[in-house]
Write a protein that holds these residues in place. Structure first.
Motif, short mmCIF file in Angstrom:
data_model
loop_
_atom_site.label_atom_id
_atom_site.label_comp_id
_atom_site.label_asym_id
_atom_site.label_seq_id
_atom_site.Cartn_x
_atom_site.Cartn_y
_atom_site.Cartn_z
N ALA A 185 -36.93 16.51 73.72
CA ALA A 185 -37.97 17.39 73.15
C ALA A 185 -39.33 16.71 73.19
O ALA A 185 -40.34 17.33 73.52
CB ALA A 185 -37.59 17.75 71.72
N ILE A 186 -39.35 15.42 72.85
CA ILE A 186 -40.62 14.67 72.87
C ILE A 186 -41.16 14.56 74.29
O ILE A 186 -42.35 14.79 74.55
CB ILE A 186 -40.43 13.27 72.24
N ASP A 187 -40.28 14.23 75.22
CA ASP A 187 -40.69 14.08 76.62
C ASP A 187 -41.18 15.41 77.19
O ASP A 187 -42.17 15.46 77.93
CB ASP A 187 -39.51 13.56 77.44
N LEU A 188 -40.49 16.49 76.84
CA LEU A 188 -40.90 17.83 77.28
C LEU A 188 -42.31 18.15 76.78
O LEU A 188 -43.16 18.62 77.54
CB LEU A 188 -39.90 18.86 76.74
N VAL B 8 -50.87 22.07 68.58
CA VAL B 8 -50.09 20.97 68.02
C VAL B 8 -48.61 21.30 68.11
O VAL B 8 -48.19 22.42 67.81
CB VAL B 8 -50.49 20.70 66.55
N CYS B 9 -47.83 20.32 68.51
CA CYS B 9 -46.37 20.47 68.57
C CYS B 9 -45.76 19.75 67.37
O CYS B 9 -46.08 18.59 67.09
CB CYS B 9 -45.84 19.87 69.86
N ILE B 10 -44.87 20.43 66.67
CA ILE B 10 -44.14 19.83 65.55
C ILE B 10 -42.65 19.93 65.83
O ILE B 10 -42.14 21.02 66.14
CB ILE B 10 -44.50 20.52 64.23
N ILE B 11 -41.97 18.80 65.76
CA ILE B 11 -40.53 18.73 66.02
C ILE B 11 -39.82 18.43 64.70
O ILE B 11 -39.96 17.34 64.15
CB ILE B 11 -40.20 17.64 67.06
N PRO B 12 -39.09 19.40 64.13
CA PRO B 12 -38.39 19.17 62.87
C PRO B 12 -37.05 18.48 63.11
O PRO B 12 -36.23 18.96 63.89
CB PRO B 12 -38.20 20.59 62.32
N VAL C 196 -43.38 14.50 64.72
CA VAL C 196 -42.00 14.69 64.27
C VAL C 196 -41.98 14.71 62.75
O VAL C 196 -42.51 13.80 62.10
CB VAL C 196 -41.07 13.59 64.81
N SER C 197 -41.40 15.76 62.19
CA SER C 197 -41.24 15.87 60.74
C SER C 197 -39.81 15.50 60.40
O SER C 197 -38.86 16.23 60.74
CB SER C 197 -41.53 17.30 60.26
#
Length: 226
Positions: free
Chosen positions: A32-35, A3-7, A47-48
């Motif tokens: 970051a999302i596209d990557l 799982v990827c989480i982007i703060p 995304v948090s």
């Protein structure tokens, strides 16, 4: 899969709206999302954020925003680890072996970087993987300023040639991989089982000031040309 989480919190002290600022024609968090999407490594990209606008933009580009982060986890003193742990609890992704944190300003990170990082943390069975790069000038030759005078911070190295100084590296602040079981332990910190991925200095910039932002744009344009 993992799982990827982007703060991506709303307030940023030095660059206003840093996580959604226009970067080469798109909100910076888009990259970051596209990557994460193009890497095909993640079962979820979350995304948090504490901001409805960031949530709206993130959803537009394909990320999930299943909750809004609480204000108590959105101040200047909250660590990224606390944010990631909070997200894991909110989305109940405990069973995933690994989690990845990607920062919204990771515009120079590549799919290959992510894949190498993911492969290495699995192969080494590490608790954590941190991308690092070397300093362009050794911190062992640093000065501190005492009123109007300069003073060597490490006087024991003042007469050493730069090529003879110990090689040092620093975190590039772009992404991390964590073993979930290690991350969820109380008082998680850098353990003896933390591994690394070396990244060229030509692809590292920590965007904290407007000068960093302008340098990142130049690096990005050059990188795209190549």
């Amino acid at each position: 899969m993992t799982v990827c989480i982007i703060p991506a919190r709303k307030n940023s002290k030095r660059i206003k709206n840093k996580n959604t600022i226009n970067f080469n024609g798109k909100p910076i968090i888009y990259y970051a999302i596209d990557l994460a999407k193009k890497s095909n490594l993640f079962s979820k990209i979350v995304v948090s954020t504490d901001c409805k606008n960031i949530a709206k933009i993130s959803k537009k580009y394909g990320a999930e925003v299943p909750f809004l982060r609480s204000k108590k986890l959105s101040d200047d003193y909250t660590s990224s680890t606390d944010v990631i742990v909070d997200a894991i609890k909110k989305i109940a992704s405990f069973k995933e072996n690994y989690h990845c944190c990607i920062y919204p300003t990771s515009v120079l990170t590549t799919i290959n970087d992510l894949k190498k990082g993911y492969n290495k943390i699995r192969q080494t069975n590490a608790d954590c993987l941190i991308p690092v790069t070397d300093y362009n000038f050794s911190p062992y030759r640093s000065f501190e300023i005492k009123k109007k005078w300069l003073k060597y911070l490490y006087p024991q190295y003042m007469n050493r040639r730069s090529q003879d100084l110990p090689k040092l590296y620093h975190d590039i602040g772009s992404f991390y991989f964590f073993k979930t079981s290690s991350l969820m332990k109380k008082n998680f910190s850098i353990s003896k089982r933390t591994t690394f991925l070396k990244i060229s200095r030509l692809r590292t910039i920590d965007i904290n000031e407007y000068e960093d932002f302008e340098i990142a744009k130049m690096y990005f344009k050059n990188f795209k040309k190549k």
